[in-house]
Design a protein around this motif. Structure first.
Motif, PDB file in Angstrom:
ATOM      1  N   GLY A  36       0.850  -1.026  -0.045  1.00  0.00           N
ATOM      2  CA  GLY A  36       0.177   0.219   0.029  1.00  0.00           C
ATOM      3  C   GLY A  36       0.694   1.362  -0.136  1.00  0.00           C
ATOM      4  O   GLY A  36       0.665   2.283  -0.849  1.00  0.00           O
ATOM      5  N   ASP A  37       2.110   1.240   0.791  1.00  0.00           N
ATOM      6  CA  ASP A  37       2.748   2.358   0.918  1.00  0.00           C
ATOM      7  C   ASP A  37       3.664   2.855  -0.412  1.00  0.00           C
ATOM      8  O   ASP A  37       3.431   3.733  -0.975  1.00  0.00           O
ATOM      9  CB  ASP A  37       3.654   2.288   2.161  1.00  0.00           C
ATOM     10  CG  ASP A  37       2.838   2.552   3.487  1.00  0.00           C
ATOM     11  OD1 ASP A  37       3.752   2.090   4.520  1.00  0.00           O
ATOM     12  OD2 ASP A  37       1.910   2.707   3.360  1.00  0.00           O
ATOM     13  N   GLY A  50       2.101   3.867 -11.119  1.00  0.00           N
ATOM     14  CA  GLY A  50       1.154   4.465 -10.201  1.00  0.00           C
ATOM     15  C   GLY A  50       0.047   5.282 -10.785  1.00  0.00           C
ATOM     16  O   GLY A  50      -1.048   5.054 -10.161  1.00  0.00           O
ATOM     17  N   VAL A  51       0.101   5.768 -11.927  1.00  0.00           N
ATOM     18  CA  VAL A  51      -1.004   6.413 -12.637  1.00  0.00           C
ATOM     19  C   VAL A  51      -2.206   5.283 -12.870  1.00  0.00           C
ATOM     20  O   VAL A  51      -3.289   5.476 -12.793  1.00  0.00           O
ATOM     21  CB  VAL A  51      -0.552   6.986 -14.009  1.00  0.00           C
ATOM     22  CG1 VAL A  51      -1.900   7.305 -14.808  1.00  0.00           C
ATOM     23  CG2 VAL A  51       0.575   8.072 -13.713  1.00  0.00           C
ATOM     24  N   LEU A  52      -1.628   3.942 -13.306  1.00  0.00           N
ATOM     25  CA  LEU A  52      -2.452   2.968 -13.706  1.00  0.00           C
ATOM     26  C   LEU A  52      -3.351   2.375 -12.455  1.00  0.00           C
ATOM     27  O   LEU A  52      -4.564   2.216 -12.229  1.00  0.00           O
ATOM     28  CB  LEU A  52      -1.694   1.726 -14.367  1.00  0.00           C
ATOM     29  CG  LEU A  52      -2.594   0.631 -15.013  1.00  0.00           C
ATOM     30  CD1 LEU A  52      -3.691   0.977 -15.745  1.00  0.00           C
ATOM     31  CD2 LEU A  52      -1.459  -0.320 -15.724  1.00  0.00           C
ATOM     32  N   ALA A  53      -2.439   2.239 -11.333  1.00  0.00           N
ATOM     33  CA  ALA A  53      -2.852   1.692 -10.020  1.00  0.00           C
ATOM     34  C   ALA A  53      -3.939   2.609  -9.396  1.00  0.00           C
ATOM     35  O   ALA A  53      -5.008   2.124  -8.945  1.00  0.00           O
ATOM     36  CB  ALA A  53      -1.743   1.433  -9.012  1.00  0.00           C
ATOM     37  N   LYS A  54      -3.682   4.111  -9.689  1.00  0.00           N
ATOM     38  CA  LYS A  54      -4.737   4.921  -8.941  1.00  0.00           C
ATOM     39  C   LYS A  54      -5.884   4.834  -9.522  1.00  0.00           C
ATOM     40  O   LYS A  54      -6.972   4.844  -8.825  1.00  0.00           O
ATOM     41  CB  LYS A  54      -4.043   6.270  -9.174  1.00  0.00           C
ATOM     42  CG  LYS A  54      -4.860   7.415  -8.652  1.00  0.00           C
ATOM     43  CD  LYS A  54      -4.039   8.864  -9.084  1.00  0.00           C
ATOM     44  CE  LYS A  54      -4.353   9.930  -8.184  1.00  0.00           C
ATOM     45  NZ  LYS A  54      -5.702  10.727  -8.691  1.00  0.00           N
ATOM     46  N   ILE A  57      -7.467   2.313  -7.407  1.00  0.00           N
ATOM     47  CA  ILE A  57      -7.780   2.259  -6.058  1.00  0.00           C
ATOM     48  C   ILE A  57      -8.699   3.315  -5.802  1.00  0.00           C
ATOM     49  O   ILE A  57      -9.564   3.013  -4.742  1.00  0.00           O
ATOM     50  CB  ILE A  57      -6.473   2.859  -5.673  1.00  0.00           C
ATOM     51  CG1 ILE A  57      -5.209   1.640  -5.532  1.00  0.00           C
ATOM     52  CG2 ILE A  57      -6.603   3.172  -3.942  1.00  0.00           C
ATOM     53  CD1 ILE A  57      -4.018   1.915  -5.000  1.00  0.00           C
ATOM     54  N   GLU A  58      -8.768   4.279  -6.499  1.00  0.00           N
ATOM     55  CA  GLU A  58      -9.994   5.078  -6.519  1.00  0.00           C
ATOM     56  C   GLU A  58     -11.373   4.563  -6.711  1.00  0.00           C
ATOM     57  O   GLU A  58     -12.009   5.038  -6.050  1.00  0.00           O
ATOM     58  CB  GLU A  58      -9.656   6.306  -7.635  1.00  0.00           C
ATOM     59  CG  GLU A  58      -8.860   7.319  -7.407  1.00  0.00           C
ATOM     60  CD  GLU A  58      -8.730   8.254  -8.516  1.00  0.00           C
ATOM     61  OE1 GLU A  58      -8.108   9.389  -8.510  1.00  0.00           O
ATOM     62  OE2 GLU A  58      -8.951   7.985  -9.775  1.00  0.00           O
ATOM     63  N   LYS A  59     -11.197   3.321  -7.074  1.00  0.00           N
ATOM     64  CA  LYS A  59     -12.767   2.646  -7.019  1.00  0.00           C
ATOM     65  C   LYS A  59     -12.840   1.616  -6.026  1.00  0.00           C
ATOM     66  O   LYS A  59     -13.712   0.787  -5.986  1.00  0.00           O
ATOM     67  CB  LYS A  59     -12.892   2.127  -8.614  1.00  0.00           C
ATOM     68  CG  LYS A  59     -13.176   3.024  -9.854  1.00  0.00           C
ATOM     69  CD  LYS A  59     -13.197   2.273 -11.098  1.00  0.00           C
ATOM     70  CE  LYS A  59     -11.933   1.521 -11.432  1.00  0.00           C
ATOM     71  NZ  LYS A  59     -11.891   0.874 -12.775  1.00  0.00           N
ATOM     72  N   GLY A  60     -11.882   1.745  -5.420  1.00  0.00           N
ATOM     73  CA  GLY A  60     -11.833   0.759  -3.978  1.00  0.00           C
ATOM     74  C   GLY A  60     -11.635  -0.748  -4.512  1.00  0.00           C
ATOM     75  O   GLY A  60     -11.970  -1.543  -3.599  1.00  0.00           O
ATOM     76  N   ALA A  61     -10.815  -0.854  -5.787  1.00  0.00           N
ATOM     77  CA  ALA A  61     -10.628  -2.023  -6.254  1.00  0.00           C
ATOM     78  C   ALA A  61      -9.239  -2.502  -5.941  1.00  0.00           C
ATOM     79  O   ALA A  61      -8.421  -1.671  -5.489  1.00  0.00           O
ATOM     80  CB  ALA A  61     -11.089  -2.275  -7.881  1.00  0.00           C
TER      81      ALA A  61
END
Ligand code: GTP
Ligand code: DAT
Length: 226
Positions: A36-37, A50-54, A57-61
């Motif tokens: 996570g960090d 990071g751009v892809l992961a965001k 994560i923004e959708k809580g997935a």
């Protein structure tokens, strides 16, 4: 060169992985890598991963396995001369298999905490987003409510730490974690800990690692980290 030590800590959201990992890092000199960090670092640095992961994560997935593996394995290559503790990765069987093809683990710690305890803990969890530092108004409160002890910046609560979001997260966690736990149990390296208090679990984790980490290695690593 003493054999290096490789460990993973597994557990549902709020189970105390981060809390116990910090204690392991300071007591045994292992490098603590939290997925996570590391994701937050990559998001802040606007790396391709990071751009892809965001977007996930923004959708809580969960971030897709191939993105996580492509992010984490090169980081572990950079850490190849250190003993380390992985927190939050692997989270799925595909990630565990990718990790197993890259390195051999010595110990997997699995935290088994009751749902009501997780709900109560996360209800009182406050986080400093930039550093990932974690507080709890009941367990380890900040000196000033709502303010990070080190930076003085405001603390936040995660939307998905709210009780209504937690039940869905926990069900999903159980579905994806079970094959990972079964894999490491079959390998004979799984150590399960069940309690409602980290302070009661910690002595058992500490004595397990004291028995497993070669003393010359632990001394050498404490020397390098202090
Ligand atoms: N009351 C109480 N709170 C605890 C205990 N152990 C940890 N906490 C708090 O509970 C929250 C969850 O602990 P974390 O270490 O963040 O748990 P985690 O498994 O890393 O959580 P995720 O990052 O969501 O997967 C934090 O606010 C901790 O400070 C405990 O024994 N009692
Ligand atoms: N190993 C992994 N595989 C897929 N997604 C991951 C991951 N580790 C972290 N993530 C994503 C989903 C998480 O909700 C988000 C933040 O991770 P975290 O800080 O460990 O919090 P939590 O897992 O409690 O939500 O990053």
């Amino acid at each position: 060169m003493a054999k290096l030590f490789r460990a993973v800590i597994l557990g549902p959201p709020g189970s105390g992985k981060g809390t116990i990992s910090e204690r392991v890092a300071s007591s045994f000199g292992l490098q603590h890598l939290s997925s996570g960090d590391f994701l937050r670092e990559n998001i802040a640095a606007k790396t391709e991963a990071g751009v892809l992961a965001k977007t996930y994560i923004e959708k809580g997935a969960l971030v897709p396995d191939h993105v996580m593996t492509r992010l984490m394995l090169p980081r572990l290559v950079e850490m190849t001369r250190h003993s380390w503790l992985l927190d939050g990765f692997p989270r799925t069987l595909a990630q565990a298999e990718a990790l197993n093809s890259a390195c051999e683990l010595d110990v997997v710690i699995s935290l088994n905490i009751p749902l009501e305890t997780l709900k109560d803990r996360l209800r009182h969890r406050w986080i400093h987003p930039a550093s990932g530092r974690v507080y709890n108004m009941r367990f380890n409160p900040p000196r000033v409510q709502g303010v990070d002890d080190i930076s003085g910046e405001p603390l936040i609560q995660h939307e998905d730490d709210k009780p209504e979001a937690l039940v869905a997260r926990l069900r999903h966690y159980k579905d994806v974690a079970k094959p990972v736990i079964d894999l490491y149990r079959a390998k004979g390296i799984l150590h399960m800990f069940s309690d409602t208090e980290t302070d009661r679990i910690w002595p058992y984790v500490s004595s397990l690692l004291s028995a497993k980490i070669p003393t010359d290695l632990a001394d050498a690593q404490r020397a390098t980290t202090h």
